[in-house]
Design a protein around this motif. Structure first.
Motif, PDB file in Angstrom:
ATOM      1  N   ASP A 194      -2.858  -3.565   2.537  1.00 49.50           N
ATOM      2  CA  ASP A 194      -4.212  -3.941   2.146  1.00 49.50           C
ATOM      3  C   ASP A 194      -4.352  -5.440   1.954  1.00 49.50           C
ATOM      4  O   ASP A 194      -5.446  -5.980   2.066  1.00 49.50           O
ATOM      5  N   ASP A 195      -3.232  -6.122   1.658  1.00 47.13           N
ATOM      6  CA  ASP A 195      -3.282  -7.580   1.519  1.00 47.13           C
ATOM      7  C   ASP A 195      -1.878  -8.150   1.661  1.00 47.13           C
ATOM      8  O   ASP A 195      -0.880  -7.415   1.632  1.00 47.13           O
ATOM      9  N   VAL A 208       1.501   0.051  -4.429  1.00 49.74           N
ATOM     10  CA  VAL A 208       2.819  -0.467  -4.061  1.00 49.74           C
ATOM     11  C   VAL A 208       2.704  -1.964  -3.824  1.00 49.74           C
ATOM     12  O   VAL A 208       1.826  -2.419  -3.081  1.00 49.74           O
ATOM     13  N   VAL A 209       3.581  -2.729  -4.475  1.00 48.89           N
ATOM     14  CA  VAL A 209       3.653  -4.178  -4.283  1.00 48.89           C
ATOM     15  C   VAL A 209       5.068  -4.481  -3.832  1.00 48.89           C
ATOM     16  O   VAL A 209       6.033  -4.196  -4.553  1.00 48.89           O
ATOM     17  N   THR A 210       5.227  -5.060  -2.633  1.00 49.99           N
ATOM     18  CA  THR A 210       6.568  -5.195  -2.093  1.00 49.99           C
ATOM     19  C   THR A 210       6.815  -6.514  -1.376  1.00 49.99           C
ATOM     20  O   THR A 210       5.933  -7.052  -0.699  1.00 49.99           O
ATOM     21  N   ASP A 211       8.031  -6.997  -1.536  1.00 50.32           N
ATOM     22  CA  ASP A 211       8.541  -8.116  -0.744  1.00 50.32           C
ATOM     23  C   ASP A 211       8.754  -7.615   0.680  1.00 50.32           C
ATOM     24  O   ASP A 211       8.745  -6.401   0.942  1.00 50.32           O
ATOM     25  N   ILE A 212       8.966  -8.541   1.618  1.00 54.22           N
ATOM     26  CA  ILE A 212       9.245  -8.137   2.999  1.00 54.22           C
ATOM     27  C   ILE A 212      10.723  -8.276   3.330  1.00 54.22           C
ATOM     28  O   ILE A 212      11.359  -7.330   3.805  1.00 54.22           O
ATOM     29  N   MET A 213      11.300  -9.454   3.083  1.00 54.31           N
ATOM     30  CA  MET A 213      12.710  -9.677   3.428  1.00 54.31           C
ATOM     31  C   MET A 213      13.613  -9.146   2.325  1.00 54.31           C
ATOM     32  O   MET A 213      13.798  -9.779   1.290  1.00 54.31           O
ATOM     33  N   ILE A 238      -2.781   5.094  -0.485  1.00 52.65           N
ATOM     34  CA  ILE A 238      -2.291   4.240  -1.562  1.00 52.65           C
ATOM     35  C   ILE A 238      -2.332   2.771  -1.155  1.00 52.65           C
ATOM     36  O   ILE A 238      -1.920   2.407  -0.048  1.00 52.65           O
ATOM     37  N   PRO A 239      -2.852   1.886  -2.015  1.00 48.40           N
ATOM     38  CA  PRO A 239      -2.883   0.459  -1.684  1.00 48.40           C
ATOM     39  C   PRO A 239      -1.469  -0.127  -1.593  1.00 48.40           C
ATOM     40  O   PRO A 239      -0.593   0.210  -2.393  1.00 48.40           O
ATOM     41  N   ILE A 240      -1.263  -1.006  -0.611  1.00 46.01           N
ATOM     42  CA  ILE A 240       0.011  -1.701  -0.432  1.00 46.01           C
ATOM     43  C   ILE A 240      -0.275  -3.195  -0.334  1.00 46.01           C
ATOM     44  O   ILE A 240      -1.109  -3.618   0.467  1.00 46.01           O
ATOM     45  N   ILE A 241       0.414  -3.981  -1.154  1.00 45.63           N
ATOM     46  CA  ILE A 241       0.293  -5.438  -1.102  1.00 45.63           C
ATOM     47  C   ILE A 241       1.658  -6.026  -0.768  1.00 45.63           C
ATOM     48  O   ILE A 241       2.649  -5.743  -1.443  1.00 45.63           O
ATOM     49  N   GLU A 253       7.040   3.779   6.540  1.00 47.89           N
ATOM     50  CA  GLU A 253       7.445   5.080   6.018  1.00 47.89           C
ATOM     51  C   GLU A 253       6.449   5.603   4.982  1.00 47.89           C
ATOM     52  O   GLU A 253       6.151   6.793   4.935  1.00 47.89           O
ATOM     53  N   ILE A 254       5.932   4.701   4.152  1.00 45.60           N
ATOM     54  CA  ILE A 254       4.950   5.113   3.144  1.00 45.60           C
ATOM     55  C   ILE A 254       3.674   5.609   3.816  1.00 45.60           C
ATOM     56  O   ILE A 254       3.112   6.639   3.429  1.00 45.60           O
ATOM     57  N   ARG A 255       3.227   4.908   4.855  1.00 45.67           N
ATOM     58  CA  ARG A 255       1.999   5.313   5.531  1.00 45.67           C
ATOM     59  C   ARG A 255       2.141   6.653   6.252  1.00 45.67           C
ATOM     60  O   ARG A 255       1.161   7.359   6.457  1.00 45.67           O
TER      61      ARG A 255
END
Length: 228
Positions: free
Chosen positions: A98-99, A50-55, A75-78, A67-69
């Motif tokens: 993860d980063d 998963v690669v996601t923006d914050i705002m 699963i890696p999350i960036i 929610e994913i956790r």
């Protein structure tokens, strides 16, 4: 080899277009524009990273990661964000990311990090293949394999799912409706006939082992009996 599947959440149109265009050269990319849609996609599909923006509108990246956790610890999350405060980075990592890359970011660096985390995740998955031991058998559900010192049998996917369900619920009556719903998502009558066939096949495998049995509970369901 099939491409790894990426869930990418970003509401900034131009940045999303450029990022997807580059990522698709390496991965299968599913893009959406807010965390609420992202969570819905995550719950209904299988992703590798998963690669996601914050705002973002609807649900921000921090909420999405939380929610994913709850559903998946591996699963890696960036995170990708214009938020540069150290506190935001620490918060993201504490939530299980993860980063955390700060915008504007290098596409090359993002792809490199994704490949590192995917490789690490794959190695962890390979190490964590669960096996079951019962009587003198070893069962590898991921490989659909059941074996002992003299026998090695490859099950069908549905047979493996049924055996795993029994082993997760030993000496417990499982209603037919529950089994059918777990395996097929429906308790249709005709699927029940298929279930009876799979039960018969599993019984043949364990018939020479007196400490094991699949009991029929009339008008209710079945029970996996394992005597220690």
């Amino acid at each position: 080899m099939s491409k790894k599947k990426v869930l990418y959440i970003e509401d900034e149109e131009t940045l999303a277009f450029l990022t997807v265009d580059n990522l698709e050269q390496h991965f299968e990319v599913v893009h959406c524009t807010n965390g609420k849609i992202g969570l819905n996609l995550f719950c209904k599909n299988q992703f590798d990273i998963v690669v996601t923006d914050i705002m973002m509108p609807e649900m921000d990246g921090f909420e999405l990661a939380t929610e994913i956790r709850k559903r998946n610890q591996e699963i890696p999350i960036i995170f990708l964000s214009a938020k540069t405060m150290k506190e935001d980075r620490i918060k993201g990592l504490k939530l299980g990311a993860d980063d955390y890359l700060v915008k504007p970011y290098s596409i090359e660096e993002l792809i490199l990090k994704m490949e590192v985390f995917l490789h690490r995740s794959q190695k962890n998955t390979e190490r964590k293949i669960k096996t079951y031991s019962f009587a003198d058998f070893i069962f590898e559900p991921e490989n659909y394999l059941i074996k002992n010192e003299t026998t090695k049998i490859t099950l069908t996917e549905r047979e493996a799912q049924l055996l795993k369900l029994f082993l997760d619920n030993p000496n417990t009556v499982l209603k037919r409706e529950k089994i059918l719903t777990e395996l097929w998502g429906s308790d249709d009558y005709f699927l029940g006939r298929s279930l009876d066939v799979f039960i018969s096949r599993l019984r043949k495998i364990i018939k020479e082992t007196p400490t094991l049995a699949i009991e029929n509970i009339p008008r209710v369901g079945f029970k996996w009996v394992s005597e220690s």
